[in-house]
Design a protein around this motif. Structure first.
Motif, short mmCIF file in Angstrom:
data_model
loop_
_atom_site.label_atom_id
_atom_site.label_comp_id
_atom_site.label_asym_id
_atom_site.label_seq_id
_atom_site.Cartn_x
_atom_site.Cartn_y
_atom_site.Cartn_z
N GLU A 199 36.05 47.03 47.99
CA GLU A 199 36.49 47.67 46.76
C GLU A 199 36.36 46.71 45.58
OE1 GLU A 199 40.46 48.65 47.84
OE2 GLU A 199 39.93 50.63 48.64
N SER A 200 36.02 47.26 44.41
CA SER A 200 35.79 46.42 43.23
C SER A 200 36.43 47.04 42.00
CB SER A 200 34.29 46.23 43.00
OG SER A 200 34.04 45.60 41.76
N GLU A 201 37.36 46.29 41.39
CA GLU A 201 37.97 46.74 40.15
C GLU A 201 36.95 46.74 39.02
OE1 GLU A 201 41.57 45.44 37.09
OE2 GLU A 201 41.51 44.63 39.14
N GLU A 202 36.06 45.73 39.01
CA GLU A 202 35.01 45.67 37.98
C GLU A 202 34.05 46.83 38.13
OE1 GLU A 202 31.75 42.45 36.23
OE2 GLU A 202 33.15 41.87 37.81
N SER A 257 45.42 46.90 33.42
CA SER A 257 45.16 47.84 34.51
C SER A 257 46.03 47.54 35.73
CB SER A 257 43.68 47.78 34.91
OG SER A 257 43.34 46.48 35.37
N GLN A 258 46.90 46.55 35.61
CA GLN A 258 47.77 46.16 36.72
C GLN A 258 49.15 46.80 36.55
OE1 GLN A 258 46.39 44.04 39.15
NE2 GLN A 258 44.53 44.30 37.93
N GLY A 269 46.95 46.54 41.91
CA GLY A 269 45.71 46.79 41.21
C GLY A 269 45.40 48.28 41.15
N PRO A 270 44.30 48.66 40.49
CA PRO A 270 43.94 50.08 40.34
C PRO A 270 43.76 50.81 41.67
CG PRO A 270 42.64 48.72 38.85
CD PRO A 270 43.37 47.78 39.77
#
Length: 574
Positions: A199-202, A257-258, A269-270
């Motif tokens: 998984e990637s927040e970016e 976004s936290q 996180g998201p």
């Protein structure tokens, strides 16, 4: 003996990697308990999808993402098959292994990755709506120009179910979630690259930030896809499967976004929280329940403390029975009833400890039936003691009954105390035989408690409630009679009556009441006080009825007489 409610159970949720089933672990707060009382409210909370938070002293509602319902300890779709749902999958692709060959550009590598996901989604009956790539090297670079293991690819993938073809939603979401921890390999001629997905927040922010990346430093690709569709999209993560708890406004603070939740001292996180259409933030219950971990040690200490108290109680019961066996002159009708109560109480405490360690279902059928029967016997014996207490104080006749009358009364009390619970347990078996598939499912493997809430309410909670109600009525009436004893009877007799009543009250009602009250509040010093009074009933009976002047005098006389007899026999022999 310990009588907690379901509120004296601490729920610790241990979860494996979703989508594996969540495992609910009940950690009994006290060492020895009446299993069905605590299990009753647990079933009620399960039916209403609530969890009790000890730290807050209240129940919290559990929910799922839209379109899903709680099924036991996970969330399942309301409709098992769907035709028009979308999903977004933001990923980071990390290179784990490279076999170099002919020169291949970064752009070519991205094209191969796109084809891999197209083929993967096609096998899942899902079509791609949008795909974005960002790689931190220019597209013109070749894989031989740099160490690919020091670079990663960010990807944003949006997809939807294929039209007019119902798909098992739960199975699809499991497969999509598996992609977030999968590995795959792409090959082109003599080179191959292995990627690890996560998984990637970016990657989640790629649609908003795509235009801000410099093409001379980043390879950014947005392939044209000839599919136009607007569907509601779910973010693929564990939140699709776990039960959620809605956070109150005072429970969190937003930091970009936290989401920071002071209760658990954790930043989410998201991918770890869900924002509903009503701007309500939700997190997995398994993440929130960690706030209880700070008091887990206290519960374990309380459990050990209660177990020690129970052992002392059993020791007190044995000593009390031994003393009354040695002193026949003290065995009046109330003392005989007390001895019966002690025998039943000892067996109940012993079997409860054994049942807590039992895991075999067949063994639980026997232990559960015996515990069900013995707990009812304990309450019936306490009722018999109360009834006799009321009869003694309300009877105008002399306190000492004739031997025959006492014998008849004793037989009546014992038969009633032992046979009525037998009828109730038999009724439970008949109910189970008629309404449930097998008698084997009456009691479960955790502490040999009830499986069926209706059977438990009808054949355990209701009879105990009725017994306690009648018991209280006897207590209240007896108290009034004691207070109305004429002064001419003498202050000592009045005090003696009052003390006798107080002893019985503590033994049969006060300790159980304290445990029930304690179950309504978070763990505290009062919990240890209630556990001590409730767990050491046998020792309390020993101190109250044996360690007193009159009984000690009888014991001294008996041992003195026994020693004199030994001396007489010895002198005759000499």
């Amino acid at each position: 003996m310990t009588i907690p409610t379901a509120l004296s159970i601490e729920h610790h949720i241990q979860h494996r990697q979703t989508p594996s089933k969540l495992e609910v672990v009940s950690d009994v707060r006290v060492g020895v308990s009446i299993p069905c009382l605590e299990h009753a409210l647990l079933l009620i909370l399960e039916i209403t999808h609530q969890m009790f938070i000890f730290l807050q002293g209240k129940c919290r509602q559990l929910v799922c993402v839209p379109g899903k319902r709680i099924q036991k300890d996970t969330c399942l779709p309301l409709l098992s098959h769907s035709t028009d749902l979308g999903y977004t999958l933001p990923l980071e692709l990390i290179v784990t292994n490279v076999v170099y060959g002919n020169e291949t550009s970064v752009e070519s590598m991205i094209d191969h990755i796109k084809r891999h996901f197209e083929q993967t989604l096609d096998t899942l009956d899902v079509k791609m709506l949008e795909i974005l790539f960002i790689y931190d090297m220019a597209c013109s670079k070749t894989l031989n120009d740099f160490d690919t293991k020091n670079h990663s690819l960010k990807m944003f993938l949006k997809m939807k179910m294929k039209d007019k073809k119902p798909i098992d939603r739960h199975v699809l979401e499991i497969n999509l979630l598996n992609l977030t921890e999968s590995t795959f390999e792409i090959t082109n001629g003599s080179y191959s690259i292995t990627f690890l997905c996560r998984e990637s927040e970016e990657g989640l922010l790629l649609p908003a930030l795509y235009s801000t990346y410099d093409s001379s430093k980043f390879c950014k690709k947005k392939p044209e896809i000839n599919v136009k569709s607007s569907v509601f999209s779910f973010l693929v993560n564990k939140l699709l499967f776990c039960r959620h708890i809605r956070l109150e406004e005072k429970e969190y603070t937003l930091q970009g976004s936290q989401l920071y939740v002071p209760t658990v001292n954790k930043t989410f996180g998201p991918f770890e929280y869900f924002k509903s259409d009503k701007n309500v933030y939700q997190i997995c219950w398994s993440d929130y329940v960690s706030s209880e971990s700070s008091i887990t040690i206290m519960y374990r200490i309380l459990s050990i403390f209660t177990l020690v108290c129970t052992i002392l109680s059993m020791l007190g019961i044995v000593l009390t029975l031994l003393v009354f066996s040695l002193l026949p002159n003290t065995r009046t009708l109330p003392v005989k009833l007390l001895m019966v109560l002690l025998v039943v109480l000892f067996l109940t405490q012993l079997l409860t400890v054994i049942a807590n360690e039992s895991t075999l279902h067949g063994r639980c059928l026997v232990l559960g039936s015996l515990l069900h029967y013995l707990w009812l016997c304990v309450f019936m014996c306490s009722l018999a003691c109360s009834c006799q207490m009321y009869r003694v104080f309300s009877d105008d006749k002399p306190a000492r009954d004739q031997n025959k009358k006492e014998t008849r009364l004793f037989i009546f009390y014992v038969c009633t105390s032992l046979l009525v619970p037998l009828v109730v347990v038999a009724g439970n078996f008949i109910y189970t035989y008629v309404h449930l598939p097998s008698i084997e499912v009456i009691y479960n493997r955790k502490g040999c408690t009830f499986n069926d809430i209706y059977g438990m309410v009808g054949f355990f909670i209701s009879p105990i409630s009725a017994i306690l109600t009648v018991n209280f009525c006897f207590f209240a009436r007896t108290w009034c009679i004691i207070q109305s004893v004429p002064k001419v009877e003498g202050p000592n007799m009045h005090i003696k009556h009052s003390r006798t009543y107080h002893k019985l009250f503590v033994i049969t009602c006060l300790s159980w009441g304290l445990q029930i009250v304690d179950g309504l509040f978070p763990i505290s010093l009062f919990s240890f006080v209630a556990a001590f009074i409730n767990g050491t009933q046998g020792m309390f009976i020993f101190v109250s009825y044996v360690v007193e002047k009159k009984t000690l005098i009888f014991l001294a006389e008996r041992f003195s007489r026994h020693q004199n007899e030994d001396r007489t026999v010895t002198s005759k022999v000499i």
